[in-house]
Scaffold this motif. Sequence first.
Motif, PDB file in Angstrom:
ATOM      1  N   ALA A   1     -13.143  16.035  -0.575  1.00  0.00           N
ATOM      2  CA  ALA A   1     -13.785  17.115   0.107  1.00  0.00           C
ATOM      3  C   ALA A   1     -12.906  18.055   0.334  1.00  0.00           C
ATOM      4  CB  ALA A   1     -15.007  16.552   1.010  1.00  0.00           C
ATOM      5  N   SER A   2     -12.280  17.378   0.869  1.00  0.00           N
ATOM      6  CA  SER A   2     -11.351  18.609   1.449  1.00  0.00           C
ATOM      7  C   SER A   2     -10.739  19.371   0.417  1.00  0.00           C
ATOM      8  CB  SER A   2      -9.983  18.121   2.503  1.00  0.00           C
ATOM      9  OG  SER A   2      -9.139  17.204   1.811  1.00  0.00           O
TER      10      SER A   2
ATOM     11  N   THR B   1     -12.992  21.739  -1.819  1.00  0.00           N
ATOM     12  CA  THR B   1     -12.951  22.779  -0.681  1.00  0.00           C
ATOM     13  C   THR B   1     -11.646  24.046  -1.100  1.00  0.00           C
ATOM     14  OG1 THR B   1     -14.642  21.851   0.875  1.00  0.00           O
ATOM     15  CG2 THR B   1     -13.316  23.574   1.628  1.00  0.00           C
ATOM     16  N   ARG B   2     -10.454  23.472  -0.630  1.00  0.00           N
ATOM     17  CA  ARG B   2      -9.452  24.501  -0.173  1.00  0.00           C
ATOM     18  C   ARG B   2      -9.242  25.299  -2.408  1.00  0.00           C
ATOM     19  NH1 ARG B   2      -3.628  23.814  -2.013  1.00  0.00           N
ATOM     20  NH2 ARG B   2      -3.896  21.707  -2.879  1.00  0.00           N
TER      21      ARG B   2
ATOM     22  N   LYS C   1     -11.565  25.352  -4.696  1.00  0.00           N
ATOM     23  CA  LYS C   1     -13.251  25.389  -4.584  1.00  0.00           C
ATOM     24  C   LYS C   1     -13.504  24.880  -6.400  1.00  0.00           C
ATOM     25  CE  LYS C   1     -14.154  30.106  -3.991  1.00  0.00           C
ATOM     26  NZ  LYS C   1     -14.694  31.608  -3.867  1.00  0.00           N
TER      27      LYS C   1
ATOM     28  N   SER D   1     -21.966  19.378  -4.721  1.00  0.00           N
ATOM     29  CA  SER D   1     -21.403  20.909  -3.883  1.00  0.00           C
ATOM     30  C   SER D   1     -20.712  22.019  -4.782  1.00  0.00           C
ATOM     31  CB  SER D   1     -20.578  21.202  -2.544  1.00  0.00           C
ATOM     32  OG  SER D   1     -21.175  20.483  -1.928  1.00  0.00           O
TER      33      SER D   1
ATOM     34  N   PRO E   1     -18.710  25.360  -5.506  1.00  0.00           N
ATOM     35  CA  PRO E   1     -18.417  26.945  -4.833  1.00  0.00           C
ATOM     36  C   PRO E   1     -19.184  27.694  -4.699  1.00  0.00           C
ATOM     37  CG  PRO E   1     -16.844  25.798  -5.995  1.00  0.00           C
ATOM     38  CD  PRO E   1     -18.386  25.088  -6.383  1.00  0.00           C
ATOM     39  N   ASP E   2     -19.348  28.577  -3.080  1.00  0.00           N
ATOM     40  CA  ASP E   2     -20.080  28.960  -2.740  1.00  0.00           C
ATOM     41  C   ASP E   2     -21.774  30.129  -3.205  1.00  0.00           C
ATOM     42  OD1 ASP E   2     -17.229  30.963  -2.708  1.00  0.00           O
ATOM     43  OD2 ASP E   2     -16.921  31.608  -4.372  1.00  0.00           O
TER      44      ASP E   2
ATOM     45  N   VAL F   1     -19.991  23.578   2.102  1.00  0.00           N
ATOM     46  CA  VAL F   1     -18.907  22.349   1.314  1.00  0.00           C
ATOM     47  C   VAL F   1     -19.419  21.437   1.748  1.00  0.00           C
ATOM     48  CG1 VAL F   1     -16.977  24.485   2.307  1.00  0.00           C
ATOM     49  CG2 VAL F   1     -17.854  22.705   3.818  1.00  0.00           C
TER      50      VAL F   1
ATOM     51  N   GLY G   1     -20.122  26.708   5.958  1.00  0.00           N
ATOM     52  CA  GLY G   1     -19.223  26.370   5.862  1.00  0.00           C
ATOM     53  C   GLY G   1     -17.864  27.438   4.398  1.00  0.00           C
TER      54      GLY G   1
ATOM     55  N   TRP H   1     -15.942  28.492   1.560  1.00  0.00           N
ATOM     56  CA  TRP H   1     -14.514  28.008   0.629  1.00  0.00           C
ATOM     57  C   TRP H   1     -13.932  28.390   0.254  1.00  0.00           C
ATOM     58  CZ3 TRP H   1     -16.420  23.286  -3.248  1.00  0.00           C
ATOM     59  CH2 TRP H   1     -17.619  22.922  -2.677  1.00  0.00           C
TER      60      TRP H   1
ATOM     61  N   HIS I   1      -9.259  16.618   8.303  1.00  0.00           N
ATOM     62  CA  HIS I   1     -10.207  16.632   7.799  1.00  0.00           C
ATOM     63  C   HIS I   1     -10.882  14.825   8.039  1.00  0.00           C
ATOM     64  CE1 HIS I   1     -10.774  20.147   5.438  1.00  0.00           C
ATOM     65  NE2 HIS I   1      -9.366  19.931   5.680  1.00  0.00           N
TER      66      HIS I   1
END
Length: 230
Positions: free
Chosen positions: A71-72, A75-76, A78, A98, A100-101, A105, A203, A205, A224
């Motif tokens: 997940a990290s 997210t980082r 995208k 999930s 992005p945007d 997140v 959250g 992204w 995380h």
Amino acid sequence: MSPLRSSGTHKVKALRDRLIRINPSVDVKTLQITLGGQESAKSMAGALEQLGNCDLLIDATAEPTAFNMIASVATRKKVPMVWVEVFAGGIGGIVARSRPDIDPVPLAARAQIVTWCQDQNVEWVRPIAGNPYEQQNAEGTPQIASDAEISIMAGHATRFATDLLSRPIGSIFPMSAYVVGFSSEWLFGQPFDTRPIDLQPAGAWGGTAEELEPGAVLRLLNEHLSPSET
């Protein structure tokens, strides 16, 4: 590839062989590493960096540590993420995504799912100690998740994945998380009782796009993972 042919083979190797049998020209790269395990920081950094270069990340481990690390990265970098899990005893499962945007997140999405489950005000059927795939019903009879339940949830995750890759913005699925029942347990009234969960954006992204150095892996773990997981 039949289950007997892949018996005793590591999952990543079995999946690679299966993909090659389907399409001999496919280019498959495997990484046999335990995310969050006793691996060197350099090996972990390289694995996470390669995950960040993917078009889609899928977590089918049902392991909180692996989920948090994937997940990290999602997210980082995208990168869209899909995760799937079968509940104890095979009473049901959950599949979620999930984008992005568009969606929250992954870590925020999981928190919303946990809150939704708690808000149902139905006592969770606890798994039998020591075996996350078993649980007891109201009569005390053990129930065990079978390959059938796992295959069904894997199929749902595959539909999410192909939908994400073919429709990065639009989707045939109006919700980003679904809880699917396989028996009349917990909040499920009957088999195949499906409950959608309306995830709300939460959250941020994105983030630094530099390659992960070994030291950055430790920072990811600290940021995380909960204290109990580190």
